[in-house]
Design an enzyme around this catalytic site. Structure first.
Site, short mmCIF file in Angstrom:
data_model
loop_
_atom_site.label_atom_id
_atom_site.label_comp_id
_atom_site.label_asym_id
_atom_site.label_seq_id
_atom_site.Cartn_x
_atom_site.Cartn_y
_atom_site.Cartn_z
CB SER A 1 -10.44 -14.65 30.84
OG SER A 1 -11.43 -14.83 29.86
CE1 TYR B 1 -7.30 -11.51 27.27
CE2 TYR B 1 -8.87 -13.09 26.39
CZ TYR B 1 -8.49 -12.20 27.38
OH TYR B 1 -9.30 -12.01 28.47
CE LYS C 1 -6.38 -12.34 30.70
NZ LYS C 1 -5.88 -11.29 31.59
N1 UFG Z 1 -21.00 -11.28 18.90
C1 UFG Z 1 -21.72 -10.93 17.76
N2 UFG Z 1 -21.35 -9.79 17.08
C2 UFG Z 1 -20.31 -9.00 17.49
C3 UFG Z 1 -19.58 -9.37 18.65
C4 UFG Z 1 -19.95 -10.51 19.32
O1 UFG Z 1 -22.67 -11.62 17.36
O2 UFG Z 1 -20.02 -7.99 16.82
C5 UFG Z 1 -21.42 -12.47 19.67
C6 UFG Z 1 -20.37 -13.53 19.80
O3 UFG Z 1 -20.42 -14.44 18.73
C7 UFG Z 1 -20.72 -14.14 21.16
C8 UFG Z 1 -21.27 -12.97 21.95
O4 UFG Z 1 -21.68 -12.01 20.99
O5 UFG Z 1 -21.74 -15.08 21.01
C9 UFG Z 1 -20.25 -12.32 22.87
O6 UFG Z 1 -19.08 -11.99 22.15
P1 UFG Z 1 -17.94 -11.03 22.74
O7 UFG Z 1 -16.91 -10.83 21.67
O8 UFG Z 1 -18.55 -9.83 23.35
O9 UFG Z 1 -17.36 -11.89 23.94
P2 UFG Z 1 -16.71 -13.35 23.96
O10 UFG Z 1 -17.63 -14.20 24.77
O11 UFG Z 1 -16.35 -13.82 22.63
O12 UFG Z 1 -15.36 -13.08 24.72
C10 UFG Z 1 -15.33 -12.32 25.91
C11 UFG Z 1 -14.04 -11.52 25.99
C12 UFG Z 1 -12.87 -12.41 26.16
C13 UFG Z 1 -13.10 -13.34 27.29
C14 UFG Z 1 -14.41 -14.08 27.15
C15 UFG Z 1 -14.68 -14.88 28.38
O13 UFG Z 1 -13.86 -10.76 24.81
O14 UFG Z 1 -11.77 -11.62 26.47
O15 UFG Z 1 -15.46 -13.15 26.99
O16 UFG Z 1 -15.85 -15.57 28.27
F1 UFG Z 1 -12.11 -14.23 27.33
#
Ligand code: UFG
Length: 339
Positions: free
Chosen positions: A125, A150, A154
Site C-alpha cells: 500500500s 494496519y 504492510k
Molecule cells: N476523507 C474524508 N471523509 C471521509 C473519509 C475520507 O474527508 O469520510 C478524506 C481523507 O481525509 C483523505 C481522503 O478523503 O483526504 C481519502 O481518505 P480514505 O480514507 O478514502 O483513504 P486514505 O488515503 O486515508 O487511505 C487509503 C486506504 C489505506 C491505504 C491508503 C494508501 O484506506 O488502506 O489509502 O494511500 F493505505
C-alpha cells in the site's frame, strides 16, 4: 505460470483480479475464509466468467490445510490479498491485525517454500510511505513513519519479503503498492462491500448518495492543497487487477524482489470527488467540514513510471469512469452482498 493461488480472492481487489486472471487464460484457485467477504462472490464470479471457480474455504493461517491445497494442485504462483485492511479498526484491535496479517503471510511463505513455489505477489500500500510530504511518491523513497497497525503490517511484510529474497535468491517477489482503489466491474455485480460505516471516502459518498448516510464529513479544509481538502490518487480496481496479471508475467524474467507503485499519478481532492459523484449520480451530496482526521496527510499520489517501464502497466480509467462504476455497484447493491 498457469495455476495461481489467490488467498483473499473473494474480497474487493481479489475478486476483480480473479475475473481478469480467468479472462487471460490463467487458472486461479481462491482460498478465503469469508471473514471479510461474501460466499456469494463465488457464484457471481462463475456467472460472470462462465467458468467453475475453484475455491477452498479456509484461513491461510491453517498450515496443514494450506499444505493439502499445495499437494492437490500444481501451483505456479501466489497472489496474496488475504489481510485485514481497516485503518481505524487496526488502531482498536492491533493484536488482531498483527496476528492475522503477519501470521497469515508467514504461514503462506513457509508452505510455499516447502513446496518450492517461490513466486509471490503481495498487496502492499501507498501507506508505507508514511507521513512524508514529498509527492509524488517513488519506489526509491524510504518507507516512512506509519501511523497505524494496519500500515505497519504492510511495512513489516515488505521487510520480511526483502529478507527472504536476501536469504535465498530463488524467490521471485513483487510487492504492489496500491494507491486509493475505487470503481467496480462494469457489470455492477462485484464491488467494494465495507463492513458497517465505511472508513474510505468513495463508499462513504456513494452511501450518502443512495440515502443510507446523511452527509459526508470532509476531514479538514485547511490543508496546503488547491481547495484545502486532502488530495489522493484514486485508481480503478480494474486497473489494479491488471497490474497483478502484468506482475505474474514478469515472473518469467530473472528472479528478483521488485516493488511497484500502482496509481494514476493524478491527485483529486475530497471536494473534487464529491463534485464528480454529484455529476455521476445526478444528486446533491451534502457535506460538512469537520476537523482533520488524525494520521491523514495533505497529499498522496504516485509516480508509476517504474510499473510502466518494467511491467508495461499504466492506469487506463479516468476519475469519471471510476465514479460511474462505483455508483452502478452501489445502486444495484445498496446493502452490498447482503441482499
Ligand atoms: N476523507 C474524508 N471523509 C471521509 C473519509 C475520507 O474527508 O469520510 C478524506 C481523507 O481525509 C483523505 C481522503 O478523503 O483526504 C481519502 O481518505 P480514505 O480514507 O478514502 O483513504 P486514505 O488515503 O486515508 O487511505 C487509503 C486506504 C489505506 C491505504 C491508503 C494508501 O484506506 O488502506 O489509502 O494511500 F493505505
Amino acid at each position: 505460470m498457469k495455476t495461481i493461488l489467490v488467498p483473499g480472492g473473494a474480497g474487493y481487489i481479489g475478486s476483480h483480479t480473479v475475473l481478469d486472471l480467468i479472462k487471460k487464460g490463467f487458472n486461479p484457485i481462491i482460498v478465503d475464509d469469508f471473514s471479510n467477504s461474501s460466499k456469494k462472490v463465488i457464484t457471481i464470479l462463475e456467472e460472470l466468467s462462465g467458468e467453475k471457480i475453484n475455491f477452498y474455504e479456509m484461513d491461510i493461517k491453517n498450515k496443514e490445510g494450506l499444505r493439502k491445497i499445495f499437494r492437490e494442485n500444481k501451483i505456479d504462483a501466489v497472489i496474496n490479498f488475504a489481510g485485514f485492511k481497516a485503518v481505524g479498526e487496526s488502531v482498536e484491535k492491533p493484536l488482531m491485525y498483527y496476528e492475522n496479517n503477519l501470521f497469515g503471510m508467514i504461514t503462506l511463505l513457509e508452505v510455499m517454500k516447502e513446496f518450492n513455489v517461490k513466486n509471490i505477489v503481495f498487496s502492499s500500500s501507498a501507506t508505507v510511505y508514511g507521513v512524508s510530504e514529498k509527492v509524488p511518491f517513488v519506489e526509491t523513497d524510504p518507507m516512512g513513519e506509519v501511523t497505524n497497525p494496519y500500515g505497519r503490517t504492510k511495512v513489516i511484510i515488505e521487510h520480511i519479503l526483502m529478507d527472504l529474497a536476501k536469504s535465498d535468491n530463488t524467490w521471485n517477489i513483487i510487492a504492489l503498492r496500491y494507491f486509493n482503489p475505487l470503481g467496480a466491474h462494469e457489470s455492477g455485480r462485484i464491488g467494494e462491500d465495507p463492513n458497517g460505516i465505511p472508513n474510505n471516502l468513495s463508499p462513504y459518498i456513494t452511501q450518502v448518495a443512495v440515502g443510507k448516510l446523511d452527509y459526508v464529513r470532509v476531514f479538514g479544509d485547511d490543508y496546503e492543497t488547491k481547495d484545502g481538502t486532502g488530495v489522493r490518487d484514486y485508481i480503478h480496481v480494474l486497473d489494479l487487477a491488471l497490474g497483478h496479471i502484468k506482475a505474474i508475467k514478469k515472473f518469467e524474467d530473472s528472479k528478483a524482489v521488485r516493488i511497484y507503485n500502482l496509481g494514476t499519478g493524478e491527485g483529486y481532492s475530497v471536494l473534487d470527488m464529491i463534485k464528480n459523484f454529484e455529476e455521476v449520480t445526478g444528486k446533491k451530496i451534502k457535506y460538512v467540514v469537520t476537523p482533520r482526521r488524525s494520521g491523514d496527510i495533505a497529499e498522496c499520489y504516485a509516480d508509476s513510471t517504474k510499473a510502466k517501464e518494467e511491467l508495461g502497466w499504466e492506469a487506463k480509467y479516468g476519475i469519471r469512469e471510476m465514479c460511474e462504476d462505483s455508483w452502478r455497484w452501489q445502486l444495484n447493491n445498496p446493502n452490498g452482498y447482503e441482499d
